[in-house]
Design an enzyme around this catalytic site. Structure first.
Site, PDB file in Angstrom:
ATOM      1  N   HIS A 152       0.827  -1.209   0.000  1.00  0.00           N
ATOM      2  CA  HIS A 152       0.000   0.000   0.000  1.00  0.00           C
ATOM      3  C   HIS A 152       0.863   1.261   0.000  1.00  0.00           C
ATOM      4  O   HIS A 152       0.449   2.299   0.508  1.00  0.00           O
ATOM      5  CB  HIS A 152      -0.950   0.012   1.199  1.00  0.00           C
ATOM      6  N   SER A 281      16.611  18.550 -16.526  1.00  0.00           N
ATOM      7  CA  SER A 281      15.550  19.552 -16.643  1.00  0.00           C
ATOM      8  C   SER A 281      16.127  20.811 -17.261  1.00  0.00           C
ATOM      9  O   SER A 281      17.258  21.206 -16.953  1.00  0.00           O
ATOM     10  CB  SER A 281      14.959  19.873 -15.265  1.00  0.00           C
TER      11      SER A 281
END
Length: 462
Positions: A152, A281
């Site tokens: 989870h 980036s």
């Protein structure tokens, strides 16, 4: 020369291997068409329908594909196979008149597609075997290295890096088996004419010779045929093949998605290769974005949609055939293979250069491992005679306190809390509690099973 003034698919020049691009190229398709026409003439010659010198004339020109000339003729005919046939016939003064004798278009096109599908599957299966081999080595290398496992997306219990890698490899081995099965079942339409009854060939050869004729065609092309076909081979075959490719895409998508999570600095345990000159980036010079893993997930997302198209083609092929599958199959089959080829290439480069940060794995295990170790303590206390439910509640309260400490930015205090708790010390001594709170050994038989899978992979793909 590539013309960059008009739209080009990224699969034309950016993605996939040269070998796979060439196989699905326009020129190669036409060479295979021609090879089938020559084979047809050769077999018909053995039945005295065609003269040997006509066959020789065709054979001499089989590789002289002239796509521009064929496209020129197609503007008049609006039929690509007939345009190629006319170009071939123009080049063959002796044999041109007997090309395509008795055939319908899909006698050529569908058998050519089956041949290309099979060759493409061979390339994919070979590349997947190479990736599995690399995975098996890494599984062995890291089989016993503990790390924190997550369920989870929350810290759960320890596992090992080798066992985690084995999960991906096990899925890929299933894909390898599915692809091999799909490859073994690829069939051509055969030579059955306009509606699959072989009536035109019966007129040429006599009905009694049809079985022998198709057997010879199958043998010379090295391609088994469906015993029953309409104007096309059953489109269910495309669905089965594309579904197997999409299944492989799903396995690689999970691996890449997990890698993206694990490459995030808060976890930081694994990372894809990042070159010293690579730009992460345009705005943020510090970025090390997982662009290769993201590319895998992006392309796999496209591939996942293709079985739906193939399903529609199979389900909507009305009666003996409709043409509403023709246009989408021009890109459905090539792009399914080209995308899969790119996925495998990128995945292989990632796994070969996978960066493993053992310090980060140890850090995360140190932070979150004590929570998992409470399970060991609970078992030890129960074996020593304590009330299981009472001990569970006591451990739960300690865990909640420890979580609050972590949220406040402090070190995890759970080990000290447990090992100094007078309730626990009534049943288990402090030394034993410290041993039980060491989560790094709470990995069951994961190393053994990881190594066993690696051994199985090598045995299966060898």
């Amino acid at each position: 020369m590539t013309d960059y003034e008009t739209y080009l698919s990224p699969l034309t020049w950016r993605y996939a291997s040269v070998e796979m691009r060439s196989l699905w190229g326009e020129a190669q398709k036409r060479r295979i068409w021609r090879e089938i026409w020559v084979t047809l003439a050769e077999v018909q010659s053995s039945f005295d329908l065609v003269r040997p010198e006509q066959v020789a004339d065709l054979r001499a020109q089989v590789d002289d594909v002239d796509v521009p000339r064929a496209l020129e003729i197609e503007t008049e005919l609006h039929h690509d196979l007939m345009a190629e046939l006319k170009v071939f016939a123009e080049q063959c003064p002796l044999g041109g008149g007997i090309i395509h004798l008795g055939s319908t278009s899909t006698d050529i096109e569908d058998n050519a597609d089956a041949l290309r599908v099979r060759k493409s599957l061979d390339l994919i299966i070979r590349s997947l075997a190479q990736l599995l081999e690399i995975f098996s080595g890494m599984i062995d290398q890291w089989a016993s290295t503990p790390l924190m496992a997550f369920t989870h997306l929350q810290p759960a219990e320890p596992s090992t890096l080798g066992y985690r890698l084995a999960q991906y490899a096990q899925d890929l081995l299933t894909d390898w088996e599915n692809l091999r099965r799909a490859r073994a079942h690829v069939r051509g339409k055969g030579f059955k004419g306009a509606v699959g009854t072989a009536a035109s060939y019966a007129e040429l050869l006599g009905e009694d010779n049809l079985e022998e004729f198709e057997t010879r065609m199958s043998t010379q092309l090295g391609l088994p045929f469906y015993p029953v076909a309409t104007q096309t081979y059953p489109r269910k075959q495309d669905y089965q093949v594309v579904s197997a490719l999409a299944g492989l895409g799903g396995s690689l998508n999970k691996f890449a998605f997990d890698l993206r999570l694990l490459q995030s600095p808060p976890i930081g345990e694994l990372a894809e290769p990042f070159k010293s000159t690579q730009v992460g980036s345009s705005a943020m010079p510090f970025k090390r974005n997982p662009i290769n893993a993201e590319k895998i997930d992006s392309l796999a997302r496209v591939l996942a949609q293709f079985p739906r198209i193939a399903w529609d083609n199979a389900a909507h092929s009305l009666l003996e055939r409709t043409l509403d599958d023709s246009a989408n199959r021009r890109f459905l089959l090539p792009e399914a293979f080209l995308i899969t080829d790119e996925l495998l290439g990128v995945s292989t480069r990632i796994v070969m250069g996978l960066q493993v940060d053992e310090v980060a794995m140890a850090r995360n295990l140190e932070i979150y491992g004590p929570f998992a170790a409470t399970e060991r303590v609970l078992m030890g206390l129960a074996k020593a005679g304590a009330d299981r439910q009472e001990m569970h509640e006591h451990l739960r309260k300690h865990a909640l306190t420890a979580w609050e400490a972590l949220r406040a930015g402090r070190a995890n205090p759970l080990i000290d809390q447990v090992c100094q708790d007078e309730v626990f010390l009534r049943y288990v001594d402090e030394k034993t509690l410290h041993r039980l709170m060491d989560a790094s050994s709470h990995i069951g038989d994961a190393p053994r099973r990881a190594k066993e899978l690696a051994r199985t992979i090598r045995q299966v793909i060898s």
